[in-house]
Design a protein around this motif. Structure first.
Motif, PDB file in Angstrom:
ATOM      1  N   PHE A  38       0.821  -1.210   0.000  1.00 15.02           N
ATOM      2  CA  PHE A  38       0.000   0.000   0.000  1.00 15.02           C
ATOM      3  C   PHE A  38       0.860   1.267   0.000  1.00 15.02           C
ATOM      4  N   ARG A  39       2.061   1.177  -0.528  1.00 13.23           N
ATOM      5  CA  ARG A  39       3.010   2.291  -0.451  1.00 13.23           C
ATOM      6  C   ARG A  39       2.520   3.538  -1.203  1.00 13.23           C
ATOM      7  N   ASP A  40       1.643   3.381  -2.172  1.00 13.84           N
ATOM      8  CA  ASP A  40       1.164   4.540  -2.934  1.00 13.84           C
ATOM      9  C   ASP A  40      -0.037   5.218  -2.286  1.00 13.84           C
ATOM     10  N   SER A  41      -0.425   4.735  -1.110  1.00  8.53           N
ATOM     11  CA  SER A  41      -1.611   5.280  -0.451  1.00  8.53           C
ATOM     12  C   SER A  41      -1.283   6.579   0.274  1.00  8.53           C
ATOM     13  N   ASN A  42      -2.218   7.495   0.224  1.00  9.12           N
ATOM     14  CA  ASN A  42      -2.069   8.778   0.919  1.00  9.12           C
ATOM     15  C   ASN A  42      -2.638   8.637   2.323  1.00  9.12           C
ATOM     16  N   THR A  43      -1.857   8.062   3.224  1.00 10.84           N
ATOM     17  CA  THR A  43      -2.333   7.783   4.574  1.00 10.84           C
ATOM     18  C   THR A  43      -1.185   7.864   5.561  1.00 10.84           C
ATOM     19  N   ARG A  44      -1.532   8.149   6.828  1.00  7.17           N
ATOM     20  CA  ARG A  44      -0.532   8.181   7.899  1.00  7.17           C
ATOM     21  C   ARG A  44      -0.630   6.942   8.777  1.00  7.17           C
ATOM     22  N   ILE A  45      -1.530   6.024   8.446  1.00  8.42           N
ATOM     23  CA  ILE A  45      -1.759   4.861   9.306  1.00  8.42           C
ATOM     24  C   ILE A  45      -0.508   4.005   9.453  1.00  8.42           C
ATOM     25  N   PHE A  46       0.374   4.007   8.436  1.00  6.05           N
ATOM     26  CA  PHE A  46       1.549   3.135   8.463  1.00  6.05           C
ATOM     27  C   PHE A  46       2.790   3.809   9.059  1.00  6.05           C
ATOM     28  N   ASP A  47       2.636   5.026   9.571  1.00  6.71           N
ATOM     29  CA  ASP A  47       3.807   5.712  10.123  1.00  6.71           C
ATOM     30  C   ASP A  47       4.439   4.948  11.278  1.00  6.71           C
ATOM     31  N   SER A  48       3.611   4.236  12.047  1.00 12.84           N
ATOM     32  CA  SER A  48       4.135   3.491  13.198  1.00 12.84           C
ATOM     33  C   SER A  48       4.579   2.075  12.837  1.00 12.84           C
ATOM     34  N   TRP A  49       4.360   1.692  11.590  1.00 10.03           N
ATOM     35  CA  TRP A  49       4.735   0.332  11.177  1.00 10.03           C
ATOM     36  C   TRP A  49       6.220   0.320  10.802  1.00 10.03           C
ATOM     37  N   GLU A  50       7.065   0.226  11.793  1.00 10.74           N
ATOM     38  CA  GLU A  50       8.507   0.236  11.599  1.00 10.74           C
ATOM     39  C   GLU A  50       9.122  -1.028  12.186  1.00 10.74           C
ATOM     40  N   PRO A  51      10.244  -1.504  11.627  1.00  7.97           N
ATOM     41  CA  PRO A  51      10.843  -2.772  12.080  1.00  7.97           C
ATOM     42  C   PRO A  51      11.193  -2.783  13.564  1.00  7.97           C
TER      43      PRO A  51
END
Length: 960
Positions: A38-51
């Motif tokens: 979903f890298r092309d999505s305009n969203t901040r939901i994945f900001d916390s999804w870090e290794p």
């Protein structure tokens, strides 16, 4: 021995921890791969999804007690891309997957079956394609939400067979293949929510629906259901919501329907139900009751007046009689009532706005009597007040004129009297004021100019008198002014020429005097002008020649002088009758202007005196006109001296200089509100049409659009709209725009030339040319395909907003092209339901939803195209005197559908009998396109298919 045992236990524990660590690592990598998908999505939901972040701390992720992913909540997060099912289904503990209301597309594969632990699945409101896979393996589902997801084809209903724990099934708004009611659902007895609207289900509602006794919400609307509502539905006593609207259901409400005492929302509108409403009297928890467009009869149960929760009541277009309960709407925060088109009698209930929340009172076309209750004058929330076509009497309470949020006030066709009070100046939101056919009187207050949102004023056939206020020119959004059949006197306000959006003016049958203001000739959108049966005098202003009028009537006045030849191409001879002082060499029955005997002695004496007194002034004027003409010719010849910017949209076989050299008087072929049109022949013999829009240094109206004009950067919304729309369009049935040429003071649009004019010219004007049915059919099909491309074939739907026969041009082979995109609007992809409130269109073609919302969308184009089809079949104009007052071609066609013979009589006699069947099929399509409710109109894609099926048999034989 004990040591060995302890060692083994420690070993197994460490092995378990190692395995657990590997599993956690796998789940972390899985979530990161989902983020990548979903890298092309305009969203901040994945900001916390870090290794380096614990996966249970990821936004939208919920873990179980062992730390494994249990729920993924990504609802309404602007996600875009394909669905990475293989990744999601690697999460073996995943029980809840919520991906609804996003922009996901592409197919959903059978990999979904690997998510076998799912209990909650939401894929609704997305843009998937193809059919939905069999998901029999996920038999533990409790909630299955797949509404409005874009799926089509065959749905595997049998995959639901073993989902015995299912509580909510929501599949609405998916265009599946048509199927009988899926009986497998009737065994899912734990269902409490079943949503199957618009799923292409046909046939009867099975009696076994009564087995689903846990249902609280049952939605089966917008399908193809037939037959009666089964009596067994009365077993569903937990129902709070029952939606059956827009089907083909027949019969009465079943006996015992009143047992559904938990019902709060009941909608069975747009069916063929009949009988009385006696069962409704027991449903005292109702909040919304929608039974419109059926055939119910009898009286409304008086118990409805005591319903404490009712806020929304729609019963329009039935056969209901008797009075409405007088306490109706007085208990709850009542919002909406529409009981139009019935046979109700008695007074209007007085307290429906008692709580101050009423938004709409719609009670059109009944037999209500008495006065309009005073209480509605204080209903500050009221947006629409429509009580027209009743038998109401007395005065309109003064406060109603000034309701601050009212957009529509309609009291037409009653027996009301009294004046419009100065309160009208407070009606800042008022768009339509419909008062025709009453006994309203007094002068029109000048404060009406403060109601600055007014779009339509209809005061016709009342007893208004006095002068038309000069301030009426301040109503910049006004498109229609109907004041015929009153006793208005004095002159026509010159300020009316400032109402640049106006397209329909009717001042007939008054006592107006003085001359016709030349300023009327500056109204670029004016299509209909009726000033007949007044006491107007003086000459016909030459400025009227610049208008593109579909109707002009100046008859029965005291006009004098020559009838401009240019007006003879737009109106028939009867437009000027009853003016003894008019002359013209070309019209039989009028004096020839060169004959002194054709003018009275008194008039010649007056003319002689005027000529003697003004000879010097005329000489000066001649000199001035000569110099002005000379300057114009010089200006036309020297266009190349300006700085020009050419933007090509096709491969050009001509040069910019060839175009600029040809913008001169002898090539002029037409004048319109937005500029002159020239026929240009370039060096290779190709014919072009060039629209020349010339500006000055000020702010003014061009067409129906505001143009802000200046030397440094000319900007015209209409010009930009037409360029933006046409430059991206490539279709054989849409006029081709070769290029635009922009200068400092003007713009040029270069089109392909259409030598045979418009469809209006061929059907209705002085250039009328008999069109055989084969040609008319080809024009209908070609124009339909052009509009289909605009609505469905572009990046976003293009709404034309001014579809009419004069905007369908014909080439040398009479093939049609959709033209004139000055009002067009491109709907953005992220707003598919977007509509526009800019008033656009032409009287006779405008969809009736203007009366409700002042908004247009693709369905508005459908209505206008339906009118064009009616023109092709009947040969009549959209507005004809024979249709009657306030009637148009749609009303006329609707009124002649009673018998087969009356339908056949509507077909143009010029169409041979062998083609009548085809013509009637096209007429039926026109009727569908002009349905009163936009939702009932087909799409242009459907229209093209239907027109193709209406192909004349003679043509079919030739093709075969």
């Amino acid at each position: 021995m004990a040591v060995a045992t302890i060692f083994r236990q420690v070993f197994h524990f460490l092995s378990f921890l190692c395995l657990l660590s590997i599993t956690f690592s796998d789940e972390l990598q899985t979530l990161l791969s989902i983020k990548t998908a979903f890298r092309d999505s305009n969203t901040r939901i994945f900001d916390s999804w870090e290794p380096n972040t614990p996966l249970c701390n990821f936004s939208g992720i919920t873990c179980d007690s062992n730390g494994f992913v249990k729920e993924i909540e990504l609802f309404n997060q602007n996600l875009t891309g394909l669905l990475p099912l293989s990744s999601f289904c690697q999460l073996k503990s995943l029980e809840s997957l919520s991906l609804g209301k996003n922009y996901l597309h592409g197919p959903v594969t059978e990999d979904l079956n690997k998510c076998f632990s799912l209990k909650y699945l939401d894929l609704g409101i997305n843009f998937f394609s193809g059919s939905f896979p069999d998901i029999s393996s996920i038999n533990g589902l409790v909630y299955f939400l797949m509404d409005r997801s874009g799926f089509s084809g065959t749905f595997s209903w049998n995959s639901l067979r073993n989902m015995t724990n299912l509580q909510v099934l929501s599949l609405w708004d998916n265009p599946f293949d048509r199927t009988q009611f899926p009986t497998v659902i009737l065994n899912l007895t734990k269902l409490n929510g079943l949503y199957l609207s618009n799923c292409s289900i046909e046939g009867n509602i099975p009696d076994e629906i009564g087995n689903l006794v846990e249902l609280t919400e049952l939605v089966l609307s917008e399908n193809y259901l037939i037959g009666e509502i089964p009596r067994t539905i009365t077993k569903l006593t937990k129902l709070c919501e029952l939606e059956l609207y827009f089907n083909e259901l027949t019969g009465e409400l079943p006996p015992g329907f009143g047992n559904l005492t938990s019902l709060e929302d009941f909608d069975a509108s747009r069916n063929h139900l009949h009988g009385n409403l006696s069962e409704i009297r027991f449903l005292n928890k109702l909040k919304s009751l929608q039974l419109f467009q059926n055939q119910f009869s009898g009286e409304v149960p008086p118990e409805l007046g005591d319903f404490k929760y009712l806020v929304d009541l729609s019963l329009y277009t039935n056969k209901l009689t008797g009075p409405l309960p007088q306490k109706l709407g007085s208990w709850a925060d009542f919002i909406f009532i529409d009981v139009s088109e019935n046979f109700f009698t008695g007074p209007i209930p007085p307290d429906m706005c008692k709580k101050g929340t009423m938004v709409a009172v719609l009670m059109l076309q009944n037999n209500f009597t008495g006065e309009i209750p005073d209480a509605y004058a204080n209903c500050m929330t009221l947006i629409r007040f429509r009580v027209g076509k009743n038998r109401l009497s007395g005065q309109v309470p003064g406060g109603i004129w000034g309701l601050p949020k009212a957009e529509l006030i309609d009291v037409a066709k009653n027996d009301l009297e009294g004046p419009i009070t100065s309160d009208i100046g407070k009606a800042k939101s008022l768009a339509q004021l419909l008062l025709a056919y009453n006994r309203l009187n007094g002068e029109l207050p000048s404060e009406i100019s403060k109601a600055s949102s007014l779009v339509s004023i209809d005061l016709s056939f009342n007893k208004f008198l006095g002068k038309i206020p000069e301030e009426i020119g301040e109503l910049k959004q006004l498109t229609s002014l109907q004041i015929q059949g009153n006793a208005f006197s004095g002159s026509i306000p010159d300020s009316l020429g400032s109402c640049h959006s106006i397209n329909d003016v009717n001042m007939a049958k008054n006592m107006l005097s003085g001359s016709i203001p030349p300023s009327l000739g500056s109204l670029p959108a004016l299509n209909f002008l009726n000033l007949s049966r007044n006491q107007l005098s003086g000459p016909i202003p030459g400025t009227l020649s610049s208008l593109r009028l579909n109707l002009l009537d100046l008859s029965e006045n005291r006009l004098t002088g020559q009838i401009p030849d240019s007006l003879l191409t737009e109106a028939n001879n009867s437009s000027f009758t009853g003016n003894l002082g008019l002359c013209n060499e070309k019209i039989r029955g009028f004096w020839q202007c060169s004959q002194q005997s054709g003018v009275s002695g008194h008039l010649w004496m007056a003319l002689f005196c005027l000529a003697f007194a003004t000879i010097a002034m005329l000489a000066s004027l001649v000199a001035f006109c000569y110099l002005k003409k000379k300057r114009q010719n010089i200006g036309e010849r020297s266009l190349k001296e300006d700085s020009w910017d050419l933007k090509p949209f096709h491969v050009l076989t001509f040069t910019m200089d060839e175009i600029l050299d040809s913008i001169k008087q002898e090539n002029l072929i037409g004048k319109g509100g937005s500029g002159n049109v020239y026929r240009v022949v370039v060096g290779n013999g190709k014919e072009l049409a060039v629209k020349h829009i010339r500006y000055t240094d000020d702010r003014r109206k061009i067409g129906s659009s505001t143009c802000i004009l200046n030397k440094r950067g000319t900007k015209c919304m209409e010009f930009e709209a037409e360029v933006q729309t046409l430059s991206s369009i490539r279709h054989v049935n849409v006029v081709k725009l070769y290029c635009s040429i922009s200068g400092e003071d003007s713009n040029l649009l270069v089109y392909e030339y259409m030598p045979c004019g418009s469809l209006w010219d061929r059907l209705h004007s002085c250039n009328e040319l008999e069109l055989d049915w084969e040609t008319r059919y080809d024009i209908a099909l070609g124009a339909a395909k052009g509009l289909e491309y605009l609505h469905h074939g572009c990046d976003g739907p293009v709404i034309h907003r001014d579809v009419k026969s004069s905007n369908i041009l014909l080439d040398e082979e009479l093939k049609p092209r959709i033209a004139d995109f000055g009002l067009a609007k491109i709907v953005q992809a992220n707003s598919m339901k977007e509509s526009t409130q800019i008033i656009a269109g032409t009287h006779g073609y405008i969809a009736p939803e203007y009366a409700y919302t002042n908004k247009v969308n693709e369905k508005s184009d459908l209505y206008s195209f339906g009118v064009v089809l009616m023109e092709l079949v009947t040969g009549k104009r959209p507005i004809e005197l024979e249709f009657g007052e306030d009637k148009n071609i749609v009303d006329w066609v609707s009124g002649n559908l009673k018998t087969k013979e009356s339908v056949v009589r509507m077909v143009d006699p010029a169409i041979p009998e062998v083609y009548r069947e085809s013509a009637i099929k096209v007429l039926k399509i026109a009727i569908l396109c002009t349905a009163r409710l936009p939702t009932l109109r087909p799409t242009m894609r459907n229209v093209v298919q239907m027109v193709e099926e209406a192909q004349p048999r003679e043509l079919v034989r030739v093709i075969e």
